[in-house]
Every structure is written in structure tokens, then in C-alpha cells.
Design a protein around this motif. Structure first.
Motif, mmCIF file in Angstrom:
data_model
loop_
_atom_site.group_PDB
_atom_site.id
_atom_site.type_symbol
_atom_site.label_atom_id
_atom_site.label_comp_id
_atom_site.label_asym_id
_atom_site.label_seq_id
_atom_site.Cartn_x
_atom_site.Cartn_y
_atom_site.Cartn_z
ATOM 1 N N TYR A 135 -14.702 -25.192 -4.376
ATOM 2 C CA TYR A 135 -14.005 -24.465 -3.320
ATOM 3 C C TYR A 135 -13.589 -25.327 -2.129
ATOM 4 O O TYR A 135 -12.733 -24.901 -1.359
ATOM 5 C CB TYR A 135 -14.872 -23.306 -2.822
ATOM 6 N N ASP A 136 -14.190 -26.467 -1.941
ATOM 7 C CA ASP A 136 -13.784 -27.311 -0.818
ATOM 8 C C ASP A 136 -12.659 -28.237 -1.279
ATOM 9 O O ASP A 136 -12.785 -28.944 -2.279
ATOM 10 C CB ASP A 136 -14.968 -28.142 -0.308
ATOM 11 N N THR A 137 -11.560 -28.240 -0.546
ATOM 12 C CA THR A 137 -10.393 -29.012 -0.952
ATOM 13 C C THR A 137 -10.698 -30.504 -1.023
ATOM 14 O O THR A 137 -10.329 -31.188 -1.976
ATOM 15 C CB THR A 137 -9.235 -28.774 0.030
ATOM 16 N N ARG A 250 -16.009 -20.475 6.290
ATOM 17 C CA ARG A 250 -15.194 -21.622 5.879
ATOM 18 C C ARG A 250 -14.427 -21.356 4.592
ATOM 19 O O ARG A 250 -13.280 -21.777 4.457
ATOM 20 C CB ARG A 250 -16.081 -22.856 5.713
ATOM 21 N N TYR A 251 -15.039 -20.642 3.654
ATOM 22 C CA TYR A 251 -14.453 -20.557 2.322
ATOM 23 C C TYR A 251 -13.982 -19.161 1.928
ATOM 24 O O TYR A 251 -13.392 -18.994 0.871
ATOM 25 C CB TYR A 251 -15.456 -21.072 1.285
ATOM 26 N N ASN A 277 -9.427 -24.691 2.584
ATOM 27 C CA ASN A 277 -10.358 -24.019 1.698
ATOM 28 C C ASN A 277 -9.618 -23.238 0.633
ATOM 29 O O ASN A 277 -8.516 -22.757 0.827
ATOM 30 C CB ASN A 277 -11.294 -23.082 2.479
ATOM 31 N N ASN A 278 -10.263 -23.160 -0.518
ATOM 32 C CA ASN A 278 -9.782 -22.328 -1.617
ATOM 33 C C ASN A 278 -8.413 -22.752 -2.136
ATOM 34 O O ASN A 278 -7.725 -21.959 -2.762
ATOM 35 C CB ASN A 278 -9.727 -20.862 -1.172
ATOM 36 N N ILE A 288 -15.957 -15.476 -4.311
ATOM 37 C CA ILE A 288 -16.627 -16.492 -3.494
ATOM 38 C C ILE A 288 -17.878 -15.902 -2.854
ATOM 39 O O ILE A 288 -18.924 -16.563 -2.775
ATOM 40 C CB ILE A 288 -15.656 -17.031 -2.426
ATOM 41 N N SER A 289 -17.805 -14.646 -2.402
ATOM 42 C CA SER A 289 -18.984 -13.998 -1.825
ATOM 43 C C SER A 289 -20.082 -13.839 -2.873
ATOM 44 O O SER A 289 -21.271 -13.993 -2.577
ATOM 45 C CB SER A 289 -18.603 -12.633 -1.248
#
Length: 732
Positions: A135-137, A250-251, A277-278, A288-289
Motif C-alpha cells: 500500500y505504500d507507494t 495515511r493509507y 498512498n494506494n 485496507i481497514s
């Protein structure tokens, strides 16, 4: 001046002279004519100018503002590094250790039994790493680059490299989490059961669950004992709540593509909202949750941010306030195994490190019952994963450098690192270290060199090494054993200052400027061989005239024993008398022979040394931890490198020596291939390896001393591998 045209000087592969009988040229006196193994003044000048121009171009390229070397000289980290927005690169030796006692280079996250994590469970840290890769670019882009870098390797090598890379990344994430959770001090709650007068009065608990300002020392100590015994630490839970909220913001919060952390300077939490993000994933906020809920459900119940978990579960289920199909939370006695049956995670998860648990897994609440000191029953709500999976880690390796294998992948014992690109000052210190080490190593064996050279130039005068040494001392005095010391020190100081920094430079230049990362990694051995050969060519240009001066000083001290400068001038004057205006023809008469041996020997020397070090550390990684043991590894690896280089270069050296001693038809020099054929026909393949044992012993000792002293001086000058290593860790 004596004139004897029966001998000629060539050079062994370990840079030692070898005088061949029945040769056309002569060391002490001027040559009558240039043989096929000599070079003309024009050729010598052409070689020198070519090497000088090439070196100047390469060095100027290294210093141009457009080059990466210049950029790193001006800035400690690469500005385009995709990991920078979510973490920090710092020099390994200057990296501050965590206040909680965990050092950046692999502190112990385990209790005395080696299985229980302190604050950051291994499975949690590894799953956080997977989450970031997905998920982090920046992390996703970095991981794609790493996978592409190893794409040309075999499947087994590629997987091994990726396992190590991910394990190091997970370690850096774990270190960042541990540092953040521990904070600036041990902030356990004051035990509420202590009498008011024993706590030091007032203050309560500060923000984040920290101990209040008025808490007394005895109360803190008893609180810490109770907290560690029962696992009750509100401060750790609050830190995890902050981490969960940061990750959620953040995500799961939409942001504009292309924004970076540098666009906002209002603090670390606000910076995190601006990270791309994403971008690499099509998952929505619900998915994501769900992953965040699974991730924080892996924490021990006493550390779980329950309120944040409740919100994450609600979002993942569409705001319904929990999983519609989840059963009513059951009450389990404390310390009862809440995962009696576990199932293996799908193969799709274990195959790739950026794949997370599929949708069949979810976070469900459960209640742990306990009985307080007063006898009243109590209950604590926490979350677990359903279906159950194993979250235990298996510790592997030695006590000093242990790694952990979890369900989701490895957690390495060392963090993610990279080499700082060397600047001109670093190359200068490389050269100074190498020059000093080589000069000292060869100075120690000057007496043996003197006897060896006399045996080669006058084989009928001495019966062996011992007789030669005794005769020289008896007839010429003890000082005769130090003949040629000036030329030896100057020659091998030049050799050290040229070959060591140039090898590092050529290796970096070829890997970075000429080849793509995947090609460079797949052909690492070839890159090392080429870099070693180029550095040997450069070293030979300065070593050849100094070696000629050393040999003549030892062979004819009465003629050439007036100092290094006078000896070089005398040798150059011999060429001038034969029409050479500069005298390079005599100074560089042995260049082709020496360069041919140096290219083969030098290229193998560096490659075999590096591979020997890698093999030793792979078997005994703890040897890296001590300065003495690391130097011992350098000594052993250097000896192995010298011996192996002798074995590889021995056939070529034997053929070159044989060809130099043979005359061709009509004065035409015999070719190398023809010489090889004749040697094999007359003496078999074994003729190519005559004298191999003594050469291995000699070269192994010399090269071991060179690398040993080189590492000692690099440590003194602060340019060891640790001094030039940057470490990355997660920043929260």
C-alpha cells in the motif's frame, strides 16, 4: 659497465622479478636492440598517455555535477530514493540507538527464553512490512526495483536474495516500531494498588499513558515489575493506538497523486497524510481497514488498541459495527491458548511478500476473563484472527546474529543497508591505506627479495637461499640485505595507492554507468574481474620502472646503488644512447611481461578475496562482530586469494617465461600459442604448473599481509565498510 647479454628480467605473477637465462636483452647494461618482448619509446609513451587520459576522463566524470558521485558528495542520501518519505537513511556508525536499549544493528527483541518478543512481535513487524510493500507507494516502487535487480539470476539465487532483502526491510520496520513504542523512557503506569503516600503524590498519568511527574521512584519500580509480570502497560497500548491511527489516515484517506512528505512540515503525523498512498493497489478503504484490523489483532491483548480496532472492523464491514456473521464474543480464562487449532496460510501469501491475507480472514473480538487481587472478576476485550493462524516465530542462527522465521516471512538480524557512494576523499584514503599496507608488506620481505634476485641473476654463485643469505652478509655486510629498499617502498606504495582505489572506482563505474542493475548483479564476478584487470594495468605503468631500478640495484650495487633517483636516471640514459630521447625504452622494457601477469593475477586476487570473505561470513556470521575476528578473516581470505590467483595465473606465467627464453626462426619471437603447444608436447600439462607450490606460499603470504594491513589502515582512517554503510529504518 659490465655487459652480459645472457639474461633478461621478467616478472612473476606476484610482482617479483624473474631473470631468464639465454635471453636477448640484459638488465644491468643497455640493450643492443629492442626484442619482441620490449616496447619502443613511441609505444611506451602511447601507453602512458592513453592511461593518463583515461584516468583523467574517469576522474573528471566522477566530479561533474551531473554524476551520482557528485550528488552523494553534496548530499548524504540519494534524493530519488523511494524509501525516504517513510523512513530515514543514516550512517551506520553514527545512527543513534533506541533509548529502550535496542541498537540499530540488530538488537535483541527477545526475552531470555528467546521466543517472546519484547514490544514488537516478529509476526506483527513482518506483516506490517508486507502491508507497506502493498500500500505504500515508495515501498512498492522500491520492492519492484529490487525484484527487477535480481530478475536475471536463477530461481534459487533470486529467491535467496529476495528473502534476505525482505528480511532486512522487516528488521528496519521492526526497529522503527520498537523505537517509537518505547519512546524516550520506560513509561509504565504507577501501580494503583500502592498506598497514596508511596507514589510520591499527585500528577496522575501524562499524555500517552506516561507516568505522572509526581510519581516516586519506588512506585515506578514496583509498577514496572507488575507491568512486566502481568503484561499491563497502558503506555505501550497508547503508542500502538497512535500507530494504528497514523496508518489509517495515511493509507485509507484519499490524497492527490504525486504529493510527498516534504509538502507538509507540521509534524510526522501530518507528513504521513501527504505520502502517496494506494497508488499501486486497487483496494478500497474497506479492504485496507480489514488488513489493518488483522495486523493489529496480531499484537498481544495487553498491547492492542481496542478502540481503534473496533472502528477498523466497523469500516471493513461497511459500518455495521462488526462482522455480521461473527459469533458473540466468548469468555476465555487468562493464559488459555486461544488458538488451539491453526490452519496454514494460502500459498499465494507465502509465494510473494507483497500479498496479504485473503478475504476469508477477519478480526473478531474475544473476552479474556481474569480475577483481580480483591477476588472480583474482570474481563478484557481483545481481537483475534479467524480462521486462526500461527503467529509464533522460530529463532534461527547464533545468539549474536539470530533471525526469526514467521508465518509471513523472515525477520533478519540486521536492518536494510546500502553503501554510501565514495567521494574523492574516500578514494584518497583508500589509496593511502593500500599504499601504506603494500609498502610495509614488501619492505618486510626485502632481505628475501635480495637473496631471490641474486639467485636468479647469478644462479651459479649460491647453493640456495640460506647459503645465498650467508654469503651476501659475509662478503657485503648486513646492509646488503636491504639493497633496493627505496625502490621497493616507492614501487609498492605506488601499487597500493593505484590498485585499491581504482579497483573500487572501476567496479562502481562499470556497475552503475555501463550496465543496468540486473545485468550488473547477474554478472558480478565478471565486473570484479574487469575492474581488477583495469586496476592492474594502471598499477603496472608506475611499477615497471621502479621494479627495474630495484632489480639493478640488487644485481649491481656498485653501479646502481647511489639512490633511487640516480638509478632511474642511469637506466634512462642507457635508452638515450640508443636513440631514445626520453629513455622510456629501457625503463619500460619489462612492461608487457609484467602487465600480462598483473592483469591475470590482479583480477583474480580481488574476486577470490571477496568470495572467500563472503563464504567465511556465510558460515560464521558472528566473525563480523569483532575487530580482531574481522581482521583474521581478512588475513585468511587474503592468503586464499593469493594462492588461488597463483594457481590461475601459473600456466600463463610459465608460457610467457618459456617464450621469453626461446628464439624464433630468423629472429622472430615465438608466439604464446606455439609455446604452449611445445611445452605440453615436451613435458605434458604438468609443465604448465612447475614451481606452483612455492609460488602459492609466497603469493599467499604477501597478499594476506596486504589485505590485513589495508583493513587496519582503513579502520584507522575511518573508511571501512561499516563507516561507509547507511542504514534505513521506519520513521513514525
Amino acid at each position: 659497465m659490465p655487459n652480459d647479454d645472457s639474461k633478461r628480467t621478467t616478472f612473476d605473477d606476484d610482482d617479483r622479478p624473474h631473470v631468464d637465462d639465454d635471453d636477448a636483452s640484459h638488465i644491468p647494461g643497455p640493450p643492443a636492440s629492442l626484442s619482441a618482448n620490449q616496447i619502443s619509446r613511441r609505444e611506451a609513451m602511447s601507453l602512458s598517455m592513453t592511461a593518463a587520459v583515461t584516468s583523467a576522463l574517469l576522474l573528471s566524470a566522477a566530479c561533474t555535477p551531473q554524476s551520482a558521485a557528485y550528488a552523494i558528495q553534496q548530499q548524504e542520501t540519494l534524493p530519488s530514493d523511494p524509501l525516504e518519505p517513510m523512513g530515514s537513511w543514516s550512517m551506520q556508525k553514527s545512527n543513534p540507538s533506541n533509548s529502550g536499549g535496542d541498537s540499530i544493528d540488530g538488537g535483541d527483541f527477545f526475552s531470555s527464553n528467546g521466543t517472546t518478543a519484547r514490544y514488537v512481535p516478529p509476526a506483527f513487524a513482518v506483516y506490517v512490512s508486507r502491508f507497506l510493500l502493498r500500500y505504500d507507494t515508495g515501498a512498492s516502487r522500491w520492492w519492484s526495483t529490487e525484484r527487477a535487480k535480481y530478475s536475471l539470476l536463477s530461481d534459487a539465487e533470486r529467491q535467496s536474495k529476495l528473502n534476505d532483502c525482505f528480511g532486512r526491510f522487516a528488521k528496519s520496520v521492526s526497529v522503527g516500531l520498537e523505537s517509537y513504542v518505547q519512546g524516550s523512557s520506560d513509561t509504565f503506569d504507577v501501580d494503583p494498588e500502592l498506598p497514596p503516600g508511596r507514589t510520591g503524590g499527585g500528577g496522575g498519568t501524562g499524555g500517552g499513558g506516561g507516568t505522572g511527574a509526581g510519581a516516586g521512584t519506588e512506585g515506578q519500580q514496583r509498577s514496572m515489575v507488575r507491568s512486566k509480570r502481568e503484561g499491563v502497560s497502558v503506555s505501550v497500548r497508547d503508542k500502538y493506538a497512535q500507530i494504528a491511527n497514523t496508518f489509517a489516515l495515511r493509507y485509507t484517506t484519499p490524497t492527490t497523486t504525486g504529493s510527498t512528505a516534504s509538502n507538509n512540515s507540521s509534524g510526522s503525523n501530518s507528513n504521513s497524510n501527504n505520502v502517496n498512498n494506494n497508488v499501486s493497489s486497487g483496494d478500497d478503504g474497506k479492504e485496507i481497514s480489514r488488513q489493518l484490523a488483522l495486523m493489529f489483532s496480531m499484537l498481544p491483548p495487553q498491547y492492542q488498541p481496542v478502540s481503534v480496532l473496533e472502528q477498523l472492523v466497523q469500516v471493513s464491514n461497511g459500518g455495521g459495527g462488526g462482522r455480521k456473521d461473527s459469533p458473540t464474543p466468548v469468555v476465555l480464562p487468562r493464559n488459555m491458548n486461544r488458538r488451539p487449532k491453526v490452519i496454514d496460510v494460502p500459498d499465494s501469501v507465502t509465494a510473494e511478500y507483497d500479498v496479504l491475507l485473503p478475504s476469508i480472514y477477519g478480526a473478531i473480538p474475544f473476552v479474556v476473563a481474569s480475577t483481580g487481587a480483591s477476588g472480583a472478576s474482570d474481563a478484557t476485550v481483545a481481537y483475534t484472527i479467524s480462521p486462526p493462524i500461527s503467529l509464533f516465530g522460530v529463532r534461527e542462527g547464533s545468539a549474536s546474529r539470530s533471525a526469526v522465521t514467521t508465518t509471513f516471512g523472515p525477520l533478519s538480524s540486521v536492518p536494510l543497508t546500502r553503501d554510501k557512494i565514495a567521494d574523492l576523499n574516500t578514494y584518497f584514503l583508500y589509496g593511502l591505506s593500500g599504499g601504506t599496507g603494500c609498502a610495509l608488506t614488501h619492505s618486510i620481505v626485502v632481505p628475501l627479495d635480495v637473496v631471490k634476485t641474486r639467485l636468479q641473476t647469478n644462479p651459479d654463485q649460491y647453493d640456495g637461499i640460506m647459503d645465498g643469505a650467508a654469503t651476501i652478509v659475509k662478503e657485503e655486510g648486513l646492509s646488503a640485505l636491504m639493497l633496493g629498499l627505496q625502490a621497493t617502498v616507492a614501487g609498492y606504495f605506488w601499487y597500493g595507492i593505484s590498485v585499491y582505489p581504482s579497483y573500487s572506482f572501476f567496479k562502481y563505474a562499470i556497475s552503475t554507468w555501463l550496465l543496468s542493475p540486473d545485468v550488473a548483479v547477474a554478472n558480478a564476478s565478471a565486473v570484479a574481474l574487469v575492474a581488477g584487470a583495469l586496476s592492474a594495468v594502471l598499477a603496472s605503468l608506475g611499477l615497471t620502472p621502479l621494479e627495474a631500478a630495484r632489480i639493478r640495484t640488487v644485481a649491481e650495487p656498485e653501479t646502481y646503488g647511489n639512490g633511487l633517483g640516480d638509478t632511474l636516471a642511469a637506466i634512462a640514459s642507457e635508452g638515450k644512447r640508443n636513440g631514445d630521447e626520453v629513455g622510456l625504452s629501457t625503463l619500460y622494457a619489462g612492461l608487457p611481461s609484467l602487465m600480462a601477469r598483473q592483469v591475470i593475477f590482479g583480477s583474480m586476487k580481488f574476486l577470490s578475496y571477496e568470495r572467500a570473505c563472503d563464504a567465511i561470513y556465510a558460515i560464521w556470521p558472528f566473525l563480523r562482530d569483532g575487530t580482531g575476528t574481522a581482521l583474521a578473516v581478512s588475513l585468511v581470505a587474503g592468503g586464499l586469494a593469493g594462492s588461488l590467483s597463483s594457481v590461475v595465473s601459473q600456466p600463463a606465467d610459465s608460457v610467457l617465461t618459456y617464450v621469453a627464453n626461446q628464439g624464433g626462426e630468423g629472429g622472430k619471437q615465438m608466439g604464446v600459442l606455439e609455446g604452449s603447444r611445445i611445452m605440453i608436447e615436451e613435458g605434458g600439462v604438468s609443465s604448465l604448473f612447475r614451481g606452483l607450490g612455492s609460488r602459492c606460499l609466497w603469493a599467499g603470504s604477501i597478499i594476506a599481509g596486504q589485505f590485513f594491513l589495508y583493513d587496519i589502515f582503513r579502520g584507522a582512517f575511518g573508511v571501512t565498510a561499516d563507516d561507509l554503510t547507511q542504514v534505513w529504518y521506519l520513521r513514525l
